[in-house]
Design a protein around this motif. Sequence first.
Motif, PDB file in Angstrom:
ATOM      1  N   THR A  93      -2.399  12.342  -3.025  1.00 51.02           N
ATOM      2  CA  THR A  93      -3.535  11.470  -3.336  1.00 51.02           C
ATOM      3  C   THR A  93      -4.344  11.219  -2.070  1.00 51.02           C
ATOM      4  N   PHE A  98      -6.708   8.941  -0.332  1.00 51.16           N
ATOM      5  CA  PHE A  98      -7.134   7.542  -0.489  1.00 51.16           C
ATOM      6  C   PHE A  98      -6.988   6.826   0.838  1.00 51.16           C
ATOM      7  N   PRO A 153       3.425   4.093  -6.674  1.00 49.56           N
ATOM      8  CA  PRO A 153       2.208   4.507  -7.382  1.00 49.56           C
ATOM      9  C   PRO A 153       2.344   4.476  -8.901  1.00 49.56           C
ATOM     10  N   HIS A 176       0.844  -1.189   0.000  1.00 48.11           N
ATOM     11  CA  HIS A 176       0.000   0.000   0.000  1.00 48.11           C
ATOM     12  C   HIS A 176       0.883   1.244   0.000  1.00 48.11           C
ATOM     13  N   GLN A 177       0.972   1.905  -1.153  1.00 42.20           N
ATOM     14  CA  GLN A 177       1.721   3.152  -1.300  1.00 42.20           C
ATOM     15  C   GLN A 177       0.868   4.131  -2.096  1.00 42.20           C
ATOM     16  N   LYS A 178       0.948   5.402  -1.750  1.00 36.44           N
ATOM     17  CA  LYS A 178       0.244   6.425  -2.511  1.00 36.44           C
ATOM     18  C   LYS A 178       1.080   7.689  -2.559  1.00 36.44           C
ATOM     19  N   ASN A 179       0.784   8.532  -3.533  1.00 34.88           N
ATOM     20  CA  ASN A 179       1.421   9.839  -3.583  1.00 34.88           C
ATOM     21  C   ASN A 179       0.897  10.710  -2.455  1.00 34.88           C
ATOM     22  N   PHE A 193      -6.617   3.256   2.249  1.00 36.02           N
ATOM     23  CA  PHE A 193      -6.370   1.857   1.899  1.00 36.02           C
ATOM     24  C   PHE A 193      -7.169   0.889   2.771  1.00 36.02           C
ATOM     25  N   ILE A 209      -8.983  -0.407  -4.884  1.00 37.98           N
ATOM     26  CA  ILE A 209      -8.072   0.281  -5.794  1.00 37.98           C
ATOM     27  C   ILE A 209      -8.852   0.814  -6.999  1.00 37.98           C
ATOM     28  N   THR A 257      -2.069   5.454  -6.608  1.00 37.15           N
ATOM     29  CA  THR A 257      -1.693   4.438  -5.622  1.00 37.15           C
ATOM     30  C   THR A 257      -1.023   3.261  -6.327  1.00 37.15           C
ATOM     31  N   THR A 258      -0.497   2.356  -5.522  1.00 32.77           N
ATOM     32  CA  THR A 258      -0.067   1.077  -6.087  1.00 32.77           C
ATOM     33  C   THR A 258      -1.273   0.357  -6.680  1.00 32.77           C
TER      34      THR A 258
END
Length: 488
Positions: free
Chosen positions: A89, A91, A462, A83-86, A93, A98, A112-113
């Motif tokens: 962003t 979001f 992401p 779980h990675q996001k800018n 998780f 997604i 996101t990923t």
Amino acid sequence: MIENSLDKLEPKAIWKNFSALNAVPRASKKEERVIAFMVNFGESLGLATSVDEIGNVLIKKNATTGMEDRKTIVLQSHLDMVHQKNNDTIFDFDHEGIKMYVDDDWVKAEGTTLGADNGLGVATIMSILESDTIIHPAIEALFTIDEETGMTGALGLKGGVLSGEILLNLDTENDTEIDIGCAGGIDVTATQSYIAEPCPFDTLSFEITVKGLHGGHSGMDIHKGFANANKLMNRLLYKTNERYGLRIATLLGGSLRNAIPRESVAKVVVNKDHATAFTVALAQLAEDIKLEFATTEPTMEILIDKTDSAYATVVPVEVQENLINSIYAALNGVYRVSADFEDLVETSNNIAKVEVGADKVSIKCLTRSSVETSKFDLAHSLQAAFELGGFAVEFSGNYPGWAPNPNSEVLEVLKSIYSRLHGEAPEVVACHAGLECGILGTNYPEMDMISFGPTILGAHSPAERVSISSVQKFWDFVLEILKEIPKK
């Protein structure tokens, strides 16, 4: 061309199951919902479905007519995703699925990923399990947990649970490759406590941000020259501290051990008399760094913002010096290249997360190697660097690599099928990522193991994306393999 629907993509079964899977939050160590999802899936098909004490899910399916004399195969993928996001962003998780879209030949996620690692492997196995037309031998579908942050699912799988003689791991990321080996890993964690000091008088507060880096998989991408946000931030702090005596209030860079850190934020104070010279020098250094990485990190940003906030406390000078010097001394990136496999990274380290605040400094690394002695050599080198700075160092999460078996029977089957389908031989490789095959092999040493998958780029960031045409190629390959599994 960009569109949001995956409904029209082929093969429809895989994309349908991938979409259903990606609607379920499934962070490592938070797999309760996806475990329940897989159990419900298996039971809804009337297949023998079980969950072991760790949380791994096993679904069994009998051979199709005429395939009863073939060896039982284990189809294996992991349920969790990174779980990675800018930073910009929005979001959640823990509660959102997604958000995916199609961009020409790629499926991507919105900031996101994507979860293609290893969701496409899971979706592929689901598609085989639910089909009543695919020809296959007896199948044991093994869905492990927590692959991304400790491989505790594979580590906890007991011997005797599986009866299959062949394991197909669907967790590599280049459709021209067949993988027969991988790196092991160990977590290196350095910590140091301190008593925060009151912020000095006559100072101005600044926030330094490094962002916009490529990031990526700390194994598969470690040799590509991508910048590490923690190392860049440390370089900025080292040079400006040396000249202007800044003081660190807080610092946070990176997140997961298996992701090359893309962002870092430091909150610092500088004496008012030095503030102008400090910002000018820092801006010049930032431009120098961006020029150095112009090819590999074209979207890098280094921001220096004066803030109105007054930081209450700062890190003691000695602890700050130890932190900066230790990170400068600690290796990040490739340590050694294999002498036995061309272009294979043998040993590397990722300085994954640096956190300063609340009276504690924490530095988290992931050290990888396909050679156990080399893995511990680098780990001890890091330990020495951190202990010289007064840090306590802990090793944890150690897992073995997967030794290549070039005489594998099923490898010859896969090579023959690939060459027949595509008119050229596949690349037989070992990879620098951590696959579960080595761990599973400790309890199942006689099992013949191979790993392969569709083309996925930017895993653990992401920027993660998967090639649509590659998924079709991968699916056709899987179907042919299932038909040609050797006899018992």
